[in-house]
Motif scaffolding. Structure first.
Motif, short mmCIF file in Angstrom:
data_model
loop_
_atom_site.label_atom_id
_atom_site.label_comp_id
_atom_site.label_asym_id
_atom_site.label_seq_id
_atom_site.Cartn_x
_atom_site.Cartn_y
_atom_site.Cartn_z
N PHE A 205 0.82 -1.21 0.00
CA PHE A 205 0.00 0.00 0.00
C PHE A 205 0.86 1.26 0.00
N ASP A 206 2.05 1.16 0.64
CA ASP A 206 2.84 2.38 0.77
C ASP A 206 3.83 2.56 -0.38
N ASP A 207 3.69 1.72 -1.41
CA ASP A 207 4.43 1.91 -2.64
C ASP A 207 4.15 3.33 -3.16
N PRO A 208 5.20 4.09 -3.50
CA PRO A 208 4.98 5.47 -3.98
C PRO A 208 4.01 5.52 -5.16
N LYS A 209 4.02 4.48 -5.99
CA LYS A 209 3.12 4.48 -7.14
C LYS A 209 1.65 4.39 -6.68
N VAL A 210 1.45 3.67 -5.60
CA VAL A 210 0.10 3.57 -5.04
C VAL A 210 -0.32 4.91 -4.45
N VAL A 211 0.57 5.50 -3.72
CA VAL A 211 0.26 6.80 -3.12
C VAL A 211 -0.02 7.82 -4.22
N GLU A 212 0.76 7.73 -5.27
CA GLU A 212 0.59 8.65 -6.38
C GLU A 212 -0.81 8.47 -7.00
N ALA A 213 -1.21 7.21 -7.16
CA ALA A 213 -2.53 6.92 -7.71
C ALA A 213 -3.63 7.53 -6.83
N LEU A 214 -3.46 7.34 -5.54
CA LEU A 214 -4.45 7.90 -4.62
C LEU A 214 -4.45 9.43 -4.68
N GLN A 215 -3.24 9.97 -4.80
CA GLN A 215 -3.11 11.43 -4.88
C GLN A 215 -3.89 11.94 -6.09
N TYR A 216 -3.78 11.19 -7.18
CA TYR A 216 -4.48 11.59 -8.41
C TYR A 216 -6.00 11.64 -8.17
N TRP A 217 -6.48 10.60 -7.51
CA TRP A 217 -7.92 10.51 -7.20
C TRP A 217 -8.36 11.70 -6.33
N VAL A 218 -7.57 11.91 -5.26
CA VAL A 218 -7.88 13.00 -4.35
C VAL A 218 -7.83 14.33 -5.09
N ASP A 219 -6.84 14.46 -5.98
CA ASP A 219 -6.69 15.72 -6.70
C ASP A 219 -7.88 16.01 -7.60
N LEU A 220 -8.45 14.94 -8.18
CA LEU A 220 -9.64 15.14 -9.01
C LEU A 220 -10.71 15.86 -8.20
N GLY A 221 -10.86 15.41 -6.95
CA GLY A 221 -11.86 16.03 -6.07
C GLY A 221 -11.46 17.46 -5.74
N LYS A 222 -10.17 17.64 -5.42
CA LYS A 222 -9.72 18.98 -5.05
C LYS A 222 -9.88 19.96 -6.20
N ALA A 223 -9.74 19.43 -7.43
CA ALA A 223 -9.86 20.29 -8.59
C ALA A 223 -11.32 20.67 -8.85
N GLY A 224 -12.22 20.09 -8.11
CA GLY A 224 -13.63 20.44 -8.28
C GLY A 224 -14.27 19.81 -9.49
N ILE A 225 -13.69 18.73 -9.99
CA ILE A 225 -14.27 18.08 -11.16
C ILE A 225 -14.78 16.69 -10.83
N HIS A 226 -14.63 16.28 -9.60
CA HIS A 226 -15.07 14.98 -9.10
C HIS A 226 -15.82 15.27 -7.80
N PRO A 227 -16.95 14.61 -7.55
CA PRO A 227 -17.71 14.94 -6.35
C PRO A 227 -16.86 14.76 -5.09
N PRO A 228 -17.09 15.60 -4.12
CA PRO A 228 -16.30 15.50 -2.88
C PRO A 228 -16.75 14.33 -2.03
#
Ligand SMILES: Nc1ncnc2c1ncn2[C@@H]1O[C@H](COP(=O)(O)OP(=O)(O)OP(=O)(O)O)[C@@H](O)[C@H]1O
Ligand SMILES: Nc1ncnc2c1ncn2[C@@H]1O[C@H](COP(=O)(O)OP(=O)(O)OP(=O)(O)O)[C@@H](O)[C@H]1O
Ligand SMILES: [Mg+2]
Ligand SMILES: [Mg+2]
Lengths: 404, 338, 287, 276, 338
Positions: A205-228
Motif C-alpha cells: 500500500f505504501d508503494d509510492p506508485k500507489v500513493v501517487e494513484a491515490l493522490q491523483y484521485w484525491v486531486d480530481l476532487g480537489k480540482a472540483g471536477i469529481h464529487p467530494p
C-alpha cells in the motif's frame, strides 16, 4: 439408484429475474444428467452468501458448491472449506476446459500452483461516457480520454456550474463506497502497481506508485471536477443517467442497465492508462466444498463444467451483462451477433488482456477494510494520501504476519 | 340450606394478626351479618369460610363437615363480591351460567336454571347485555343470580351493596332479604353499615379488631349493647355516650348513676321539654327529622326531634328522657345492669 | 402442589429461552476466552487475549464512541418526538386519524427496503434533501459521503423508524390519565405547558421508563439501515457496535473476538434493563 | 360554535396543528415517495412532474425478480405460527408469574427478562449450530423457533394479568373453575386488547425480520419476503428505485392495508391494553 | 363571596339536549345544592358555571359580570371533583399549593395559605404524604383545601362525598357546611342524594330531565313538594303516593279528595292506630325506627313507626294521619292547593 443431490448457493448482484435463469439452467442440466439433482439456493448478496456458506460450513452442513467472490479464495482456503478443482480434472477434455478461461480471471482462481475456483459471473471495471456532454463541452464524442492527463483535462471541460457556482455536472465520478479498493485498482494498475502478491500474504500500500494513484484521485476532487467525499456506488449509474456526471467508472455488469436507462448516446471504453493500461477483474467463482461427499463433489464438478460451457457462458453473459469467461464463448454465434449489434459489450473482453487480479489476500476482508478505510480517509480529507496508505500498510502487515 | 360453624378461627399475616380465635355458629336458613369498622377482619372471616384464604388456626364446618382444607369449589358455597366481580366480557346470561358451564351442567338444565334465576331477579330482559351496560343495581342482581344458580347451600356476600346509591341500596336490601327468606338460604353477609345490618340480619356479629365484640339479634343488640363500642357503633345518629364525673354528667349538675363511668342515651330517646338544660350547638334538617346537637356541661348530646320542630342553633332548650332509656357502662366500656 | 403447577406452566417458555437465549449466551462467553477456530486449527484457550485485542482495536473504540453518539441522539429525540406526537394526537387536532397513521407508518415498513428510499433522500445533487436545501439556497452536500454527517444521517433514519412506535405507548398512557386532572388544572389556570411539565410528564414517567429501556436497547441493536446506507463508512465514521460485531464475526470470521464484543454488548444492555426493573421501577411508581 | 366560544384550556393551537402536520408529512414521505416512484417509469424516480405517465411495469418487474407468491405464503405462515406459539407460551408463563406464588419466581422472571436484551439476532452463530444439530435448517419452523418464547409477550401479559381484579379470579374459583379454566375463560378474554396490541408488534417485527431468516433458510420453500426483497438492495448495477419501491409496497402492502383498515382498533387496543 | 346567575342556559350535544333554558339565582354566601337523578344535567350545569363546558345558549353571570365566554381560570371559581382529581405524584402540600404555584403566588404567602387551609381541614400532619397514602375522607379534604387556598369567590363541588362510606359522608357533610358558613363561601354543590341536599342546602334546586323541577329551601321543598316527582324524590323513606280512583284510594273504600288524582303521605306522618285498615306486607327494623310496608286497597303505604313497636309481616293494622299531612296532586303530577 438415487440421484446424487448437490446444493448450490449463489448470490444475485445484478438486476433482473436471475433466480429464474439459474433455476432454468439447473433444470436443463438435470435433464441432461438424470443421475444428478441440483438444488440451487439463492443466498442473497455476495456478502450474505459467504456468511451463509461459512456458517453452514462451521456447523457441518455446507453446500456442495457455491458461487462466491473470487477474492474469498484465501478466506475459504484458510477456513479449510474448499477443495482444489484440480482434484477433478482428469481427462484431456477437462484440462482443455480448465485452460479455456481468460488468464485474467484465473489469476484470482489460483494460488500455490493449484486452481481453487472456476470463473463464472465475472466482470471488470470500464469507463462510461456521455457523448452528448462531450459534444456540449466541445470534445469529440467518439474519442474517450486515453490517459490520466487527458481524463483530468476532459473532466475539467465537462464540469458545469450554475450561476451560483454550484456544480450541476461533474466531469468524472469514481465511486468509493462499499468496495473502494476495487475502483482504486483502476488507478493503481494503470500506474503500474500491484497491491498484493500471488501468495496473498504481502501488500504494497505504501508503494509510492500507489500513493501517487491515490493522490491523483484525491486531486480530481480537489480540482472540483469529481464529487467530494465518498461517492455512493449504488447511485453512480443513476448519477450518469441524470447527467450529474459525464464520465463514470463502474462494472461491466452495468452495461445492460445503462443501455436501458441512459436517454442519451453513451460510449464504453477501457480505463485510461498512465504508465500502462489495465483494470481489475471482479465477480464470482465456483468453489467446491470440502465437507461434501466425493460423489457430490464429482457431480458438482460436472455441473460447473456444464454451466461454463461456451454456449451457456455466452447466454449467461447476454442475460446478465457479465463478461463471458472464455474466448470460446465470444466465438459462439449468439455472442458474436450480440457484439455486432452492441459493440460496447466487447470492450470488457478487449480489456481483459491488460487486466489484473482483484485485490485479495489472506484474512481478506480485514486487510481490505484497512485499505478501504485508508482510501475513504484520504478521499474525505481527514488524512493525506501518503499517511492513509502508510497506516493501511501498517495494519495490513500486522494482520498478515501470521501468513508469512 | 346449611349451618356454618367456625371454631377457634385465627388468621395472621406474618406478625400482623387479623383474626384471633373466632367462634361462630350460623344456623341453617338464617341471615347472619358480620358488622364492624374497616379493617376489623370481616372480609377475612368471610374469605376463610369461602376457602379463598386459609386460616392459621381453627376449623370451618359446613353442615358439620370439616371443610377447612377444601378448595372453594368443593365447599358448596356461592359468593357475591363487593364490586360484584362480574366477568366484563361475558353477557348476563353467560355470567349467570358461568359456574354451570364450568361444572358441565347439561345445557337444557342450565338454561332452565338461568331462566329461573333471571326471572326471580327481574333480569329476563337483560340477558344479552354486557355488565357495562347495566346499572349498579342490575349488576348487583346479576351477581346474586350467579350465586343462586349454583344452588349452593351457603351464600356469602362481601359488602354487596356498598357501591350503590342510597335509594337503590334501600331497595336492594329488601329484595335480598325477601329472597333469602323465600329460598331459605343460609347467608353470611359482610357490611360496615349498621343500618344495613339491623334491617337485614337474623343475627348480627359485631367484630372489632379481629375479635367478636357481640353477636345477637338486631333488637337485642340495639336494646342492650354489650359495650360502649357496640353502643356507639349501632344506631344513627349514634348513641350519645356521656362521660360521668362523680355521678353527674361531666361539667354539669345533672345527676346520674354513681356506679357507672358512662351514660348512654339514644338520640331518639331524648325529647325536647324535660328538665335538663342544654344549648343547641347546631342543627341538621333531614325532612322527617331534625337533628339537634346540644351541649350539656362539657358533654354533647344529639337529639332526634321531628322535622317540623323549629329550633335554631344557639337556642337554649330543656331535654328529658325516660329512666329505662338509660344505658350504663363501666370505665372499661362494659355494660352494667340497669 | 401449586408450585409444581406453576413450574409446569413456565416450562415450555423457559426451555426455549434456555435453548435459544441463555445457553447461546453462556457459550458465547466461553468462546470469548478461546481463539477462533480456523480451518484445521482448533480453538485454544487464550484467556483475556480477545479482550486485550478489543482494547487495542481502534475501530472498536470508534464504534463505541459512535454508538454512544447514536444512542445519545436517538434516545432523547425519538422519545421527545414520540411524546410530542402522542400529545398532539391525543387532542382533538385537525386530521387526527391521518396524523396517527402517518406517525405509525415507519414501524410497519421493512427497514431493509426503506433504507434504499432514504438513500435517495440523501443522494447528493438530485436527492430529495438536496432538492430541498437547494431551494433554500444552501450549498450542496454529500450527506452520506462526508465523515461529519454520515452518522447524523443514520441517526435520523433510526429516529424516524422509532418515534411512531413509542408514540403508541405514550398515547395509551395518556388515555388512561384521569381527564379531570386536566380540568382541575384548567380551573387553577395552568397553561398547557405548565400542565405538561407539572402533571402529564411526571405521570408519564413509568411509560417513559419503559420506552427508555426499549430505546436504549434499540440504540444498540438497530443496524439494518447501516448495511445499506453507509456500511459503517466513510472510514468508520458511522460504524456502530453491532455492525462492527457483524463485520468481525461474519466478514472477518474472527468468531472469538466477536464473542468478546458480544459479551460486552450484552453486559451493557443487561445492566441497563436490570437497573430499570429492579431500581427505577420502584422509584417511579405512584400507585 | 364561534371561535371565542371555544374554551382554550385543552385545545391545540394552530401552531401545534401546523407542527404536527409538518412532522406527519416528513414521517410519511418515504411512503409517499415509494408510491410515487413505484407507479411511474424509472426516469421519474428523481423528478416529480404532474404529467408523469402511470405504469405498473415496476410491479411486474419486481414480481418477476423472485418467487414472491411463495414468499408471501411463507411469510404469512411464519408470522402466524410465531404469533400463535408466542401467545400460547406467553400466556401460560405470564399466568404463572401473575397468579402463582412459588420459590424462584423472581429468578425465573429475571431469566425471562434477559431475553429483552439478548435478542436472538446477536446469537446467530450459536443458534444456527443448534438448528443444524436439530436438523431444522431450512424450515419455517427454524426461523420461528428462537422467537417462540418472547420475553416481551410474557412481560406484557403478566402486567395485564396482574391488573385484572383478583376478585374475578376468586369468583371463578368459587364457581368451581380449575386454574386452567380460569385462565382460559377469564384472563385470556379480558386481555384481548393486549393480545391484539402484541400481535401488531410481533407481526410487524417478524414480517420485517431479515438477517436470521436469511441465514437459516436455503430454499424458496422456506424463505420469507424480506429475503426476497434483498434481491433489489445493493446490486452491482446500482439502486433501481422504481423496482425497489414497487417491491417495498408490494411486500408491506398487507401490513399497511391491515393497519389502515384496523388502525382504530389497533390504537384502541394499545390504549385499552394500557401498556405502560 | 359572589352571587351566580344563570339566564336561559341550554346545552345540547348534537341532537341530545342535556339542559333546556335553566334560570337560576344563587345568592352570595349561600349553599346551593343541585339535586336530581342520574343524567338529569347536574354535572353539566356545574361544568357550565365552571367554564369546563360551553353553553349552547344563555349566559352565566358571576357577581353580575358576564363570564359566559371566559376560560375557567378567569372566572374566579374553585372546584372539587367527584373523584377529587388529586395529582397522584404530588404530595398533599403541592396538591394544595398547585394553583398558587401556577399563579406564581410568592412563596411565603403561599406557604402561609397552605398551612392555614391544612390547619382548617386537619391536614397539617399529612402534608408530606402522597394522595395514595390517604384515606378517602382525607383525600376529600385535600381536594377541598386545594379549592380553598385559591380564595375563589365561588366553590363548585360535583358529588364530592359520593365515594365515601356512610359514616364518613355524614361527618364530612357537617364539616363542609360549617366551613362554608365560617368562610362565607358561595357554594354550588351537586348530589343525587336527597338527604345530603336537605341537610346542607340553603337552596335546593331539583333538576329533572334538563329542567328545574323546583328550587326552594329544604323545608319548603319537604313541606310542599311542587310535583309528584319532587314529592317522591325527597324524603326517606319516600313519600307515599296513593293513586285515587273516584275520590277513593284505589282498590279500597278509603275516601279522599274527589278533585285530585294522587294523595301524598309522608311515612312519618302516618301513625298506627287510625281508621284506615291495612295489611303489613313486610317490616324493616332500623333500631330507632321500624319501617312497615302496608297494603291499602291496591296501593302500598310505607309507615315509619318507633323501633320499639312489635309488628310482624302479615298482621292487620289500622293507620291514621292528620288532615294537614295530606298532599294533593293532579293527574299531571302538579300540586293542588289543599
Ligand atoms: N393479604 C393481606 N396481607 C396482609 N394483611 C392483610 C391482608 N388482607 C387483609 N389484611 C389485614 O387484615 C386485617 C383485616 O382485614 P379485612 O380485609 O378482613 O378487613 P375488613 O373488615 O374487611 O375491612 P374493610 O371494611 O375495610 O373491608 C386488616 O388489618 C388488613 O390490613
Ligand atoms: N360529553 C357529552 N356528550 C354527549 N352527551 C353528554 C356528554 N356529557 C353528558 N352528556 C349527557 O347529558 C346528560 C346530562 O349529563 P350530566 O352528566 O350533566 O348528568 P348528571 O346529572 O351529572 O348525572 P350523574 O348523576 O349520573 O352524574 C346525560 O343524558 C348525558 O348522557
Ligand atoms: Mg372487607
Ligand atoms: Mg354528574
Amino acid at each position: 439408484q438415487a440421484p446424487t443431490e448437490i446444493s448450490f448457493f449463489y448470490p444475485v448482484a445484478v438486476g433482473g429475474p436471475i433466480t429464474k435463469y439459474i433455476d432454468g439452467l439447473a433444470a436443463d442440466f438435470m435433464k441432461a444428467n438424470p443421475g444428478i439433482k441440483v438444488n440451487p439456493i439463492y443466498a442473497g448478496t455476495y456478502q450474505e452468501t459467504i456468511v451463509k456458506a461459512l456458517t453452514a460450513h462451521k456447523s457441518g452442513t455446507p453446500p456442495v458448491t457455491s458461487v462466491l467472490l473470487s477474492t474469498d479464495m484465501f478466506t475459504l482456503i484458510d477456513e479449510d472449506a474448499i477443495v482444489p478443482i484440480d482434484n477433478f480434472v482428469k481427462t484431456a477434455d477437462d484440462k482443455a476446459w480448465l485452460g479455456s478461461f481468460y488468464k485474467a480471471f484465473m489469476m484470482n482462481s489460483q494460488t500455490g500452483g493449484k486452481t481453487w475456483g472456476v470463473p463464472f459471473q465475472r466482470s471488470t471495471v470500464v469507463m462510461y461516457w456521455n457523448k452528448e456532454a462531450f459534444k456540449e463541452a466541445g470534445l469529440d464524442p467518439n474519442r474517450p480520454p486515453q490517459t490520466w492527463a487527458e481524463l483530468k483535462d476532459y473532466a475539467t471541460k465537462l464540469t458545469k456550474k450554475d450561476a451560483s457556482g454550484k456544480v450541476t455536472q461533474w466531469g468524472v465520478q469514481i465511486p468509493s463506497s462499499g468496495f473502494p479498493y476495487w475502483l482504486f485498482q483502476i488507478l493503481t494498475t494503470t500506474n503500474d502497481a500491484i497491491l498484493a502478491n500471488d501468495a496473498g500474504n504481502a501488500v504494497k500500500f505504501d508503494d509510492p506508485k500507489v500513493v501517487e494513484a491515490l493522490q491523483y484521485w484525491v486531486d480530481l476532487g480537489k480540482a472540483g471536477i469529481h464529487p467530494p467525499g465518498v461517492v455512493e456506488w449504488g447511485t453512480t449509474p443513476k448519477d450518469f443517467f441524470e447527467k450529474k456526471s459525464a464520465i463514470i467508472f463502474t462494472t461491466t455488469g452495468n452495461l445492460t442497465n445503462v443501455k436501458n436507462n441512459a436517454k442519451f448516446d453513451f460510449g464504453v471504453a477501457m480505463i485510461p492508462g498512465n504508465k500502462r493500461k489495465g483494470s481489475p477483474t471482479g465477480g464470482g467463482n465456483f468453489y467446491v466444498f470440502k465437507k461434501a461427499t466425493p460423489a457430490q463433489q464429482e457431480a458438482a464438478f460436472r455441473f460447473i463444467k456444464w454451466i461454463t460451457h461456451p454456449e451457456r457462458a455466452a447466454l449467461w453473459s447476454m442475460e446478465t451483462g457479465y463478461v463471458a469467461v472464455s474466448e470460446a464463448a465470444y466465438g459462439t454465434d449468439a455472442l458474436r451477433k450480440y457484439g455486432r449489434d452492441f459493440p460496447q459489450a466487447l470492450v470488457a473482453r478487449d480489456q481483459l488482456p491488460f487486466s489484473v487480479a482483484e485485490f485479495s489476500t489472506h484474512d481478506n476482508q480485514r486487510v481490505t477494510k484497512a485499505l478501504n478505510d485508508g482510501l475513504q480517509a484520504a478521499l474525505t480529507g481527514t488524512k493525506s494520501p501518503a499517511q492513509a496508505m502508510k497506516d493501511a500498510q501498517a495494519e495490513a502487515d500486522r494482520l498478515l504476519r501470521s501468513y508469512k | 340450606m346449611s349451618s356454618i360453624q367456625l371454631a377457634g378461627i385465627a388468621k395472621a399475616w406474618g406478625t400482623s394478626r387479623a383474626l384471633e380465635a373466632i367462634d361462630l355458629q350460623v344456623d341453617a336458613g338464617t341471615f347472619c351479618v358480620l358488622l364492624g369498622p374497616s379493617g376489623c377482619g370481616k372480609s377475612t372471616t368471610l374469605r376463610i369460610i369461602a376457602g379463598l384464604e386459609t386460616a392459621s388456626a381453627g376449623q370451618v364446618l359446613i353442615d358439620g363437615r370439616d371443610v377447612t382444607n377444601l378448595p372453594p369449589a368443593q365447599r358448596g358455597v356461592a359468593m357475591v363480591f363487593q364490586n360484584y366481580a362480574l366477568f366484563p366480557h361475558l353477557n348476563v346470561r353467560d355470567n349467570i351460567g358461568f359456574g354451570l358451564s364450568v361444572r358441565k351442567v347439561e345445557k337444557g338444565e342450565a338454561d332452565k336454571r338461568i331462566a329461573h334465576a333471571a326471572e326471580l331477579l327481574g333480569l329476563a330482559a337483560l340477558l344479552d347485555r354486557k355488565p357495562s351496560q347495566l346499572s349498579g343495581g342490575q349488576q348487583q342482581r346479576v351477581a346474586l343470580a350467579r350465586a343462586l344458580v349454583a344452588q349452593a347451600r351457603v351464600c356469602l356476600m362481601d359488602e354487596p351493596l356498598s357501591n350503590l346509591d342510597a335509594q337503590l341500596r334501600q331497595q336492594m336490601r329488601t329484595e335480598l332479604r325477601e329472597l333469602q327468606q323465600r329460598l331459605g338460604l343460609t347467608v353470611v353477609y359482610v357490611t360496615h353499615d349498621q343500618a344495613e345490618a339491623m334491617s337485614m340480619a337474623d343475627q348480627v356479629v359485631l367484630l372489632n379488631k379481629g375479635r367478636i365484640e357481640q353477636a345477637a339479634q338486631p333488637r337485642a343488640l340495639y336494646a342492650a349493647p354489650g359495650t360502649t363500642f357496640a353502643a356507639s357503633f349501632i344506631g344513627t345518629p349514634a348513641m350519645n355516650l356521656l362521660q360521668l364525673d362523680g355521678g353527674r354528667i361531666a361539667g354539669s349538675d345533672v345527676v346520674a348513676s354513681p356506679r357507672a363511668a358512662w351514660l348512654g342515651l339514644r338520640p331518639e330517646a331524648v325529647g325536647l321539654g324535660g328538665d335538663v338544660p342544654a344549648t343547641v350547638r347546631s342543627t341538621e334538617y333531614l325532612g322527617a327529622d331534625l337533628i339537634l346537637h346540644c351541649d350539656v356541661g362539657t358533654q354533647s348530646i344529639t337529639v332526634r326531634s321531628s322535622g317540623e320542630a323549629q329550633v335554631a342553633a344557639g337556642e337554649r332548650v330543656r331535654l328529658g328522657w325516660a329512666d329505662d332509656a338509660m344505658h350504663w357502662f363501666d370505665a372499661e366500656g362494659r355494660r352494667l345492669p340497669a | 402442589m401449586t408450585r409444581i403447577y406453576a413450574w409446569l406452566l413456565l416450562l415450555p417458555a423457559l426451555v426455549l429461552l434456555a435453548a435459544f437465549t441463555h445457553w447461546p449466551a453462556v457459550s458465547t462467553v466461553i468462546d470469548s476466552f478461546f481463539s477462533a477456530p480456523k480451518g484445521a486449527r482448533k480453538a485454544v484457550w487464550v484467556g483475556l487475549d480477545n479482550y486485550r485485542g478489543m482494547v487495542e482495536d481502534p475501530v472498536f473504540w470508534k464504534a463505541v464512541v459512535n454508538n454512544l453518539w447514536f444512542a445519545g441522539a436517538t434516545i432523547p429525540l425519538s422519545i421527545g418526538l414520540a411524546l410530542a406526537m402522542a400529545l398532539w394526537v391525543n387532542e382533538r387536532i385537525a386530521g387526527r386519524t391521518f396524523l396517527r397513521m402517518a406517525y405509525f407508518t415507519p414501524t410497519v415498513l421493512p427497514m431493509i427496503a426503506v433504507a434504499n428510499i432514504w438513500l435517495f433522500f440523501y443522494t447528493p445533487q438530485y436527492g430529495l434533501l438536496e432538492q430541498f436545501t437547494s431551494l433554500l439556497g444552501l450549498p450542496p452536500h454529500n450527506w452520506l459521503g462526508d465523515q461529519r454527517t454520515a452518522l447524523a444521517c443514520i441517526t435520523v433514519v433510526a429516529i424516524w423508524k422509532e418515534a411512531g412506535f413509542f408514540m403508541i405507548f405514550y398515547l395509551a398512557a395518556l388515555q388512561t390519565l384521569n381527564p379531570s386532572l386536566r380540568e382541575a388544572a384548567a380551573i387553577e389556570g395552568a397553561s398547557r405547558w405548565y400542565f405538561f411539565r407539572r402533571v402529564q410528564w411526571p405521570l408519564l414517567m413509568p411509560t417513559t421508563l419503559f420506552v427508555l429501556v426499549n430505546a436504549v436497547i434499540n440504540g444498540f441493536r438497530m443496524v439494518d439501515h447501516v448495511f445499506i446506507l453507509t456500511r459503517g463508512g466513510p472510514d468508520n465514521a458511522s460504524v456502530l457496535l453491532l455492525y462492527h460485531l457483524y463485520e468481525v464475526g461474519f466478514k472477518f470470521w474472527d468468531t472469538a473476538y466477536a464473542s468478546a464484543i458480544t459479551v460486552v454488548l450484552v453486559g451493557v444492555l443487561a445492566s441497563v434493563s436490570l437497573f430499570q426493573v429492579f431500581v427505577l421501577d420502584k422509584r417511579v411508581h405512584y400507585k | 360554535m364561534n371561535a371565542t366560544q371555544r374554551l382554550a384550556y385543552n385545545e391545540p393551537t394552530w401552531l401545534d396543528t401546523l407542527a404536527a402536520w409538518v412532522l406527519a408529512i416528513a414521517w410519511i414521505l418515504p411512503l409517499l415517495y415509494a408510491t410515487w416512484t413505484a407507479f411511474h417509469p424509472g426516469e421519474y424516480s428523481t423528478k416529480f412532474s404532474l404529467f408523469a405517465p402511470l405504469t405498473l411495469d415496476n410491479f411486474r418487474r419486481a414480481w418477476e425478480a423472485a418467487p414472491f407468491a411463495r414468499y408471501f405464503l411463507n411469510t404469512t405462515l411464519l408470522v402466524l405460527m410465531i404469533l400463535a406459539v408466542q401467545l400460547v407460551l406467553g400466556t401460560l408463563a405470564a399466568y404463572a408469574f401473575a397468579r402463582f406464588e412459588f420459590r424462584g419466581k423472581q429468578v425465573a422472571f429475571a431469566l425471562v427478562l434477559v431475553q429483552l436484551m439478548i435478542m436472538p439476532d446477536i446469537l446467530l452463530v450459536e443458534n444456527y449450530k443448534t438448528m443444524s444439530r436439530l436438523g431444522l435448517v431450512d424450515t419455517l419452523f427454524a426461523i420461528g423457533l428462537p422467537y417462540f418464547a418472547s420475553a416481551f409477550c410474557i412481560f406484557l401479559l403478566r402486567q395485564t394479568f396482574l391488573s385484572i381484579p383478583k376478585e374475578l379470579d376468586e369468583a371463578a374459583r368459587v364457581e368451581g373453575a380449575s386454574a386452567m379454566q380460569v385462565l382460559w375463560r377469564i384472563y385470556v378474554p379480558l386481555a384481548k386488547p393486549v393480545y391484539i396490541a402484541f400481535a401488531l408488534v410481533s407481526v410487524s417485527y417478524h414480517w420485517n425480520n431479515f438477517l436470521w431468516p436469511l441465514i437459516v433458510t436455503n430454499s424458496v420453500n422456506a424463505r420469507p419476503l424480506t429475503v426476497g426483497l434483498q434481491v433489489f438492495s445493493s446490486v452491482d448495477q446500482g439502486v433501481d428505485w422504481s423496482v425497489i419501491t414497487a417491491a417495498t409496497l408490494m411486500t408491506s402492502a398487507p401490513l399497511l392495508i391491515a393497519f389502515l383498515l384496523f388502525q382504530r382498533q389497533f390504537v384502541q387496543s394499545f390504549m385499552r391494553a394500557g401498556i405502560k
